[in-house]
Scaffold this motif. Structure first.
Motif, PDB file in Angstrom:
ATOM      1  N   UNK A  95       0.868  -1.209  -0.045  1.00 55.06           N
ATOM      2  CA  UNK A  95      -0.066   0.089  -0.091  1.00 55.06           C
ATOM      3  C   UNK A  95       0.876   1.176  -0.188  1.00 55.06           C
ATOM      4  N   UNK A  96       2.143   1.111   0.479  1.00 55.78           N
ATOM      5  CA  UNK A  96       2.886   2.367   0.298  1.00 55.78           C
ATOM      6  C   UNK A  96       3.023   2.880  -1.129  1.00 55.78           C
ATOM      7  N   UNK A  97       3.197   1.897  -2.153  1.00 58.60           N
ATOM      8  CA  UNK A  97       3.117   2.450  -3.605  1.00 58.60           C
ATOM      9  C   UNK A  97       1.778   1.854  -4.173  1.00 58.60           C
ATOM     10  N   UNK A  98       1.337   2.531  -5.144  1.00 57.79           N
ATOM     11  CA  UNK A  98       0.294   2.039  -6.039  1.00 57.79           C
ATOM     12  C   UNK A  98       0.468   2.453  -7.352  1.00 57.79           C
ATOM     13  N   UNK A  99      -0.246   1.676  -8.079  1.00 58.71           N
ATOM     14  CA  UNK A  99      -0.278   1.746  -9.665  1.00 58.71           C
ATOM     15  C   UNK A  99      -1.544   2.407 -10.153  1.00 58.71           C
ATOM     16  N   UNK A 100      -1.352   3.504 -11.303  1.00 57.56           N
ATOM     17  CA  UNK A 100      -2.611   3.729 -11.954  1.00 57.56           C
ATOM     18  C   UNK A 100      -2.124   4.011 -13.438  1.00 57.56           C
ATOM     19  N   UNK A 101      -2.861   3.199 -14.308  1.00 58.06           N
ATOM     20  CA  UNK A 101      -2.469   3.017 -15.698  1.00 58.06           C
ATOM     21  C   UNK A 101      -3.753   3.177 -16.519  1.00 58.06           C
ATOM     22  N   UNK A 102      -3.725   3.609 -17.728  1.00 55.53           N
ATOM     23  CA  UNK A 102      -4.786   3.910 -18.688  1.00 55.53           C
ATOM     24  C   UNK A 102      -4.334   3.308 -20.184  1.00 55.53           C
ATOM     25  N   UNK A 103      -3.295   2.533 -20.259  1.00 59.02           N
ATOM     26  CA  UNK A 103      -2.739   2.032 -21.555  1.00 59.02           C
ATOM     27  C   UNK A 103      -3.051   0.718 -21.854  1.00 59.02           C
ATOM     28  N   UNK A 104      -3.504  -0.008 -20.845  1.00 57.51           N
ATOM     29  CA  UNK A 104      -3.941  -1.475 -21.042  1.00 57.51           C
ATOM     30  C   UNK A 104      -5.432  -1.708 -21.314  1.00 57.51           C
ATOM     31  N   UNK A 105      -6.347  -0.672 -21.175  1.00 53.14           N
ATOM     32  CA  UNK A 105      -7.608  -0.937 -21.461  1.00 53.14           C
ATOM     33  C   UNK A 105      -8.337  -2.134 -20.686  1.00 53.14           C
ATOM     34  N   UNK A 131      -3.108   1.131 -26.136  1.00 53.99           N
ATOM     35  CA  UNK A 131      -3.530   2.470 -26.553  1.00 53.99           C
ATOM     36  C   UNK A 131      -2.797   3.405 -25.685  1.00 53.99           C
ATOM     37  N   UNK A 132      -3.043   4.709 -26.204  1.00 55.16           N
ATOM     38  CA  UNK A 132      -2.430   5.816 -25.448  1.00 55.16           C
ATOM     39  C   UNK A 132      -2.846   6.305 -24.181  1.00 55.16           C
ATOM     40  N   UNK A 133      -1.848   6.500 -23.114  1.00 55.39           N
ATOM     41  CA  UNK A 133      -2.183   6.777 -21.930  1.00 55.39           C
ATOM     42  C   UNK A 133      -1.197   7.237 -20.792  1.00 55.39           C
ATOM     43  N   UNK A 134      -1.402   7.040 -19.775  1.00 58.07           N
ATOM     44  CA  UNK A 134      -0.410   7.307 -18.753  1.00 58.07           C
ATOM     45  C   UNK A 134       0.026   6.085 -17.749  1.00 58.07           C
ATOM     46  N   UNK A 135       1.016   6.080 -17.375  1.00 60.86           N
ATOM     47  CA  UNK A 135       1.408   5.180 -16.136  1.00 60.86           C
ATOM     48  C   UNK A 135       1.822   5.893 -15.048  1.00 60.86           C
ATOM     49  N   UNK A 155       5.503   9.167 -13.216  1.00 61.19           N
ATOM     50  CA  UNK A 155       4.501   9.287 -14.012  1.00 61.19           C
ATOM     51  C   UNK A 155       5.014   9.538 -15.663  1.00 61.19           C
ATOM     52  N   UNK A 156       4.457   8.673 -16.417  1.00 62.34           N
ATOM     53  CA  UNK A 156       4.865   8.767 -17.774  1.00 62.34           C
ATOM     54  C   UNK A 156       3.732   8.867 -18.746  1.00 62.34           C
TER      55      UNK A 156
END
Length: 870
Positions: free
Chosen positions: A238-248, A267-271, A280-281
Motif C-alpha cells: 500500500x505504500x506504492x500504488x499503480x494507476x494506468x490507462x494504457x492497457x484498457x 492504447x495511448x495513456x499514462x502510467x 509518471x509517464x
C-alpha cells in the motif's frame, strides 16, 4: 664472500637504486596477484550477480544459499591468500635484478676479495674487475613483473569472472547492489521507504530492446503496440500504488497496491506509480499497421498451363506469410454440355504465397507460379484472393479478382476431346454415364482419329471402367483415378511417342499447325516453335549417328545410293534456320495460311532428307583419326564443364530440379538434356573414348565411369587423352610438337579439374576445364596445320584427294564432317548459323548476370573471371 643479509656492503649500488626499487614493486605485485586472484574472482562474480539483479528474480531461499556459498568461497580464497602471500625482501629484488644482467655484476660489487689481499697486483686486478662490474651495473633496467597465473588457474576461472563483471557493467546497474540488503530480516532499507522496478518489453518481431523504466525520467514514453509492462513494488503493501490507462483492462483487474503488476500496452495513456519515489509517464503507442497486399496484373500462362501471377506485399515490420485462395465463380460459368448440372462440392484452392528467401520483407514484389492444369477448375472462371499476415497476426485480403484459371491447351483434336470429357467427369460424378457415351462416340472410327492402336485400346479400356463404375455408383476415389488416367492419355495423344525423333518432329509440326488453326496466343506459338526447333535438331543428330553407324558397319544399301551428293537434296543449317525464322515471322504477322504452307514444305524437305555414305574409318588417315578423336574428347570435356556449371548454379538454387535453373538449358537445350548436362549418358551425340579410333585401354574405364561422379568421368577422359597423345602423328615437325605441348597442358588442366571436383570446388574445376578446352582447341589447330603441310608435300595421286574426302564426309545438311582441321573449319558451325552472334549473346548474358547483386558472391566472382578471360 659477503652474505645478502649484509645490506651495509651494498654502498656501491647507488646507481641501481631505482631499478632495484621498481623490481621490488614488481615482485610485490606478483605476490599479490598469485595469492589474491581467487578472492578477486569470487568478488567479481558476486558483484556481477548483484548488478544484474539476479537476487530479485529468484526466491529468498536461493539468495541465502548463494550468500552462504559466496561467504564460503571468500573464506577459502582468504585462506589461500594467507598461505601464499609473502612480502618480498630487498635481497629478493637484488637477486631478480642481478639475474637479468650478464655476469651478475651486483653480486660482484657486494663481494670482497677472499685471497691475495696483500698482493698489490692481485688487488689491482680485483679493483679493475669491480670497476667493470660497476659500469655494467649502471646499465641495469627494472625487471618487469610476471603476473601470469595460468599454471595456478588451468580452467581460466579468472576470465570467466571478468567476463561476468563486464556483462554486468553493460546491462546491469550499480544501484541494484544495495537492494540485496532489503532482503535481510529487519533491514534498515525498508525504513528509508519503499522502492520499485519496472521494464517495458517490446514485441520480439519489432527488434526493439527492453527498456528499464527506473532509468527513464518522468515524461513522454514511446513504446510499440503490444509491449509488455512489468512492475515490481517492494516495501510495505500500500505504500506504492499503480494507476494506468494504457492497457484498457476492465473487470478482473489486480489491486493497485499489488506487488506484481503485468499488463500490455494497447492504447495511448499514462502510467503512474504513486508514493515515495514514484514516477509518471505519458505513453504514446507506436502503431503496428496491418500488412498490405495487391495483385499487380492479370495472370499469364505458358503453353503448358503454368500460371504466373505478380503481386506485391508490404508491412512496417515485415510480412510473415501469405496465401492465395481460389474459388469457382458459378455465375460466370457457361452452363452447357456437361456443365449444366450442379457441380460436386469442392474446397477452395489454397496455396502459400512465395516469400523472399533473403532480404527485407517490409516491401517486396514476387510472382505466384503454380500449375493448375490438372485441377477440375482449369480453364474455368474463378475468383482469386490474396491474403497477407504479419507477426502480430493482423491479416489483410485483396478484393476478389475475376480470372480464368489458366490450364494447359491441347491442340490435338482427340486430346482436346478427352480433356473436355475429363473436365465434365470432375465437374460432377453424375456425368459418368454421359462421359462414357461421348468417349465411345468419338472413338467409333479409330483409324480416323488415332495414330496407333495402343492409344485406342487405352481409351476403350478407360471407357469400360468408367461405364462400370457409373452403373454401380461412381465414388470419389474412382473419379480421381479415372481423371488421372484420362490426363495421361491426353498427354500421350498430344505429344506422341517422344522416343522416336522423327515422330517427335512430326508431332511438333502437327501441334504447331493446330495451334495456328485454333488461334493460339503469341506465347504459345513461340513455345511450340521452340519445341519444333529442338525436335528438328534431335532428328538431325539421329540421322547423323545412323550415318556413322552405317559407315562403320560398311553397309551399302539404298540409303547410300540415294544419299550420294549427285542425287540427294542438300541444304545447309543456314537454309533450315531461315525457313524456321520465316515461318515464325509469318505467324507473328498473322499470315497463318502462308505459314502453314511453309511449314508443310519444311516437313516434306525434312522427310526427304537422306544421309550420304562415305568411306568410313577404313579410308581415314591416322591424322584424321587423331583429329576426330580429339574432337570427341573436346565435346566430352565441354559436356563435363556444362554439367559442373549446372551443379554450381544448383548449389545456390537447391529447390530447382536437375537442369532447371534459369537460363541453364545446356548446349542441346531442354531441361538438362543433352551431353551438356548428362555427359556421356545424355541425349546428346557424345561418344565413348576410342570409338572413332582404335580401341584403347581408356575406353572401358571411361564407359564404366560414365555412371559415376563427374570427377571419375574427368579422370577417364584424362586417361583417354593420354592414350591419344601416344598415337599422335606429326612427330619431328614443329607443328606436331606444338600439338603435343598443347595436349600436355590440356592434360595438366584436366588433372587440376579432377582434384577440384573431388574437393567440391566447382568454380576452380570449371576454370581448369576451360583451360583444358582451350588447350585442346590449340592442339587441334596445330595438328591440322601439320596435316595440311604434310598434304602439300605429297605428290599428286598419292592418298585420297580433298575433294573425294569432302564428297564422302557429308552430314544430313550437306556440311563437312570436320575430320581434319583443314576441312572442318570451312563449313558453317553445327546447329548454329551465327557463331559470332551466339558468342555475343553469351557474353552479354554473362555481363548481365555478373551485375546482379542478388546472386551469390562465389557465382559472381566466377562470372567476372569468365569476362576477364574472354
Amino acid at each position: 664472500m659477503a652474505s645478502f643479509s649484509r645490506y651495509d656492503a651494498a654502498r656501491g649500488l647507488t646507481s641501481v637504486r631505482w631499478p632495484l626499487r621498481l623490481t621490488w614493486v614488481g615482485l610485490l605485485a606478483e605476490a599479490v596477484v598469485r595469492s589474491l586472484w581467487p578472492l578477486m574472482a569470487v568478488c567479481l562474480v558476486v558483484l556481477a550477480a548483484l548488478m544484474l539483479g539476479l537476487h530479485d528474480i529468484v526466491s529468498v531461499e536461493v539468495v541465502w544459499v548463494a550468500a552462504v556459498a559466496s561467504a564460503l568461497g571468500v573464506a577459502i580464497a582468504l585462506f589461500h591468500a594467507f598461505r601464499r602471500f609473502r612480502i618480498p625482501s630487498r635481497g629478493d629484488a637484488l637477486l631478480r635484478l642481478d639475474a637479468s644482467l650478464p655476469g651478475r655484476p651486483l653480486q660482484a660489487l657486494i663481494d670482497t676479495q677472499a685471497i691475495g689481499g696483500g698482493d698489490a697486483q692481485s688487488s689491482a686486478v680485483w679493483r679493475a674487475h669491480q670497476a667493470r662490474m660497476a659500469q655494467r651495473a649502471a646499465t641495469a633496467k627494472p625487471v618487469p613483473a610476471d603476473l601470469r597465473v595460468s599454471s595456478r588457474d588451468p580452467f581460466a576461472l579468472r576470465y570467466v569472472a571478468l567476463l561476468a563483471f563486464a556483462v554486468a557493467l553493460l546491462f546491469g546497474s550499480i544501484w541494484r547492489v544495495g537492494s540485496v540488503a532489503d532482503m535481510a530480516p529487519g533491514a534498515s532499507g525498508l525504513a528509508s521507504g519503499p522502492v520499485w522496478e519496472g521494464w517495458a518489453e517490446s514485441p520480439r518481431y519489432t527488434g526493439r530492446p527492453t527498456i528499464y523504466l527506473n532509468d527513464i525520467p518522468a515524461g513522454a514514453l514511446k513504446v510499440p503496440a503490444g509491449s509488455l509492462i512489468t512492475l515490481r513494488l517492494y516495501g510495505e503493501v500500500g505504500a506504492l500504488t499503480l494507476a494506468e490507462t494504457v492497457s484498457g483492462r476492465v473487470g478482473d483487474v489486480p489491486a493497485a497496491s499489488a506487488l506484481a503488476q503485468d499488463f500490455t500496452v494497447v492504447q495511448d495513456g499514462t502510467i503512474a506509480i504513486d508514493g515515495p519515489g514514484g514516477r509518471t509517464w505519458d505513453v504514446a503507442v507506436i502503431p503496428d499497421r496491418a500488412p498490405g497486399i495487391a495483385i499487380l496484373d492479370d495472370p499469364t500462362a505458358a503453353a503448358l498451363g503454368e500460371m504466373s501471377l505478380p503481386f506485391s506485399a508490404r508491412d512496417d515490420y515485415g510480412v510473415e506469410a501469405g496465401e492465395a485462395r481460389i474459388s469457382l465463380d458459378l455465375t460466370r460459368v457457361s452452363r452447357r454440355h456437361g456443365l449444366t448440372i450442379d457441380p460436386d462440392a469442392r474446397p477452395a484452392i489454397v496455396v502459400p504465397l512465395p516469400m523472399p528467401i533473403s532480404g527485407d520483407r517490409a516491401d517486396f514484389e514476387e510472382n505466384l507460379i503454380e500449375d493448375f492444369s490438372e485441377h477440375a477448375w482449369a480453364n474455368l472462371p474463378v475468383d482469386i484472393t490474396l491474403t497477407a499476415l504479419d507477426a502480430a497476426e493482423q491479416q489483410t485480403e485483396t478484393p476478389p479478382r475475376a480470372i480464368v484459371l489458366p490450364g494447359r491447351r491441347f491442340f490435338d483434336p482427340m486430346a482436346a476431346a478427352v480433356i473436355e470429357q475429363r473436365r465434365d467427369l470432375l465437374w460432377s460424378r453424375a456425368n459418368g454415364r454421359r462421359v462414357g457415351q461421348i468417349l465411345r462416340a468419338v472413338s467409333n472410327l479409330p483409324e480416323d482419329v488415332f495414330r496407333n492402336q495402343t492409344d485406342y485400346l487405352r481409351l476403350r479400356q478407360l471407357t469400360k471402367r468408367l461405364e462400370l463404375f457409373a452403373r454401380y455408383g461412381l465414388e470419389e476415389d474412382a473419379q480421381n483415378g479415372l481423371a488421372k488416367d484420362l490426363w495421361d492419355l491426353a498427354i500421350t495423344l498430344e505429344e506422341g511417342d517422344l522416343a522416336d525423333a522423327l515422330e517427335r518432329m512430326r508431332r511438333a509440326q502437327d501441334r504447331l499447325t493446330e495451334a495456328m488453326k485454333n488461334g493460339a496466343t503469341d506465347a504459345e506459338i513461340a513455345e511450340l516453335m521452340d519445341e519444333l526447333r529442338r525436335a528438328t535438331e534431335d532428328y538431325i543428330q539421329q540421322l547423323s549417328r545412323q550415318a556413322q553407324r552405317d559407315q562403320q558397319e560398311g553397309q551399302d544399301g539404298e540409303q547410300g545410293q540415294q544419299g550420294s551428293p549427285e542425287n540427294s537434296m542438300q541444304m545447309t543449317q543456314d537454309d533450315l534456320q531461315r525457313m524456321m525464322d520465316r515461318i515464325q515471322e509469318l505467324m507473328e504477322q498473322g499470315r497463318m495460311a502462308e505459314a502453314q504452307q511453309a511449314l508443310q514444305e519444311l516437313q516434306q524437305m525434312m522427310e526427304n532428307m537422306r544421309v550420304t555414305q562415305g568411306q568410313g574409318q577404313q579410308g581415314q588417315s591416322p591424322g584424321e583419326q587423331a583429329m576426330e578423336g580429339l574432337a570427341d574428347t573436346l565435346r566430352q570435356q565441354q559436356g563435363l564443364s556444362d554439367q559442373a556449371f549446372r551443379d554450381l548454379q544448383e548449389q545456390f538454387n537447391p529447390g530447382a530440379q536437375a537442369g532447371e535453373n534459369q537460363g541453364n538449358e545446356g548446349r542441346n537445350g531442354g531441361q538438362g538434356r543433352g551431353q551438356s548436362h548428362e555427359g556421356q549418358n545424355g541425349q546428346g551425340d557424345g561418344r565413348q573414348p576410342g570409338q572413332d579410333g582404335e580401341p584403347g585401354e581408356g575406353d572401358q574405364s571411361a564407359q564404366g565411369d560414365a555412371e559415376g561422379s563427374i570427377a571419375d568421368r574427368q579422370r577417364a577422359l584424362r586417361n583417354e587423352l593420354s592414350r591419344q597423345q601416344g598415337r599422335l602423328p606429326g612427330t619431328g615437325s614443329p607443328e606436331g610438337e606444338a600439338a603435343r605441348d598443347a595436349l600436355d597442358r590440356a592434360g595438366r588442366a584436366m588433372d587440376g579439374a579432377e582434384e577440384a571436383l573431388r574437393r567440391d570446388d566447382l568454380a576452380d574445376a570449371i576454370d581448369n576445364q576451360s583451360q583444358a578446352m582451350e588447350a585442346l582447341r590449340e592442339g587441334m589447330r596445330s595438328l591440322g596445320e601439320a596435316m595440311a603441310q604434310q598434304e602439300q608435300q605429297n605428290q599428286p595421286g598419292q592418298g585420297t584427294s580433298q575433294s573425294d574426302r569432302r564428297a564422302n564426309s557429308r552430314d544430313p545438311l550437306g556440311r563437312d564432317s570436320g575430320n581434319s582441321g583443314a576441312d572442318g573449319d570451312d563449313g558453317p558451325l553445327a546447329l548454329n548459323d551465327d557463331g559470332y552472334g551466339r558468342a555475343r549473346e553469351l557474353l552479354d548474358e554473362i555481363r548481365r548476370r555478373s551485375g546482379e547483386t542478388s546472386r551469390p558472391e562465389v557465382e559472381r566472382d566466377y562470372l567476372k573471371r569468365l569476362l576477364d578471360r574472354f
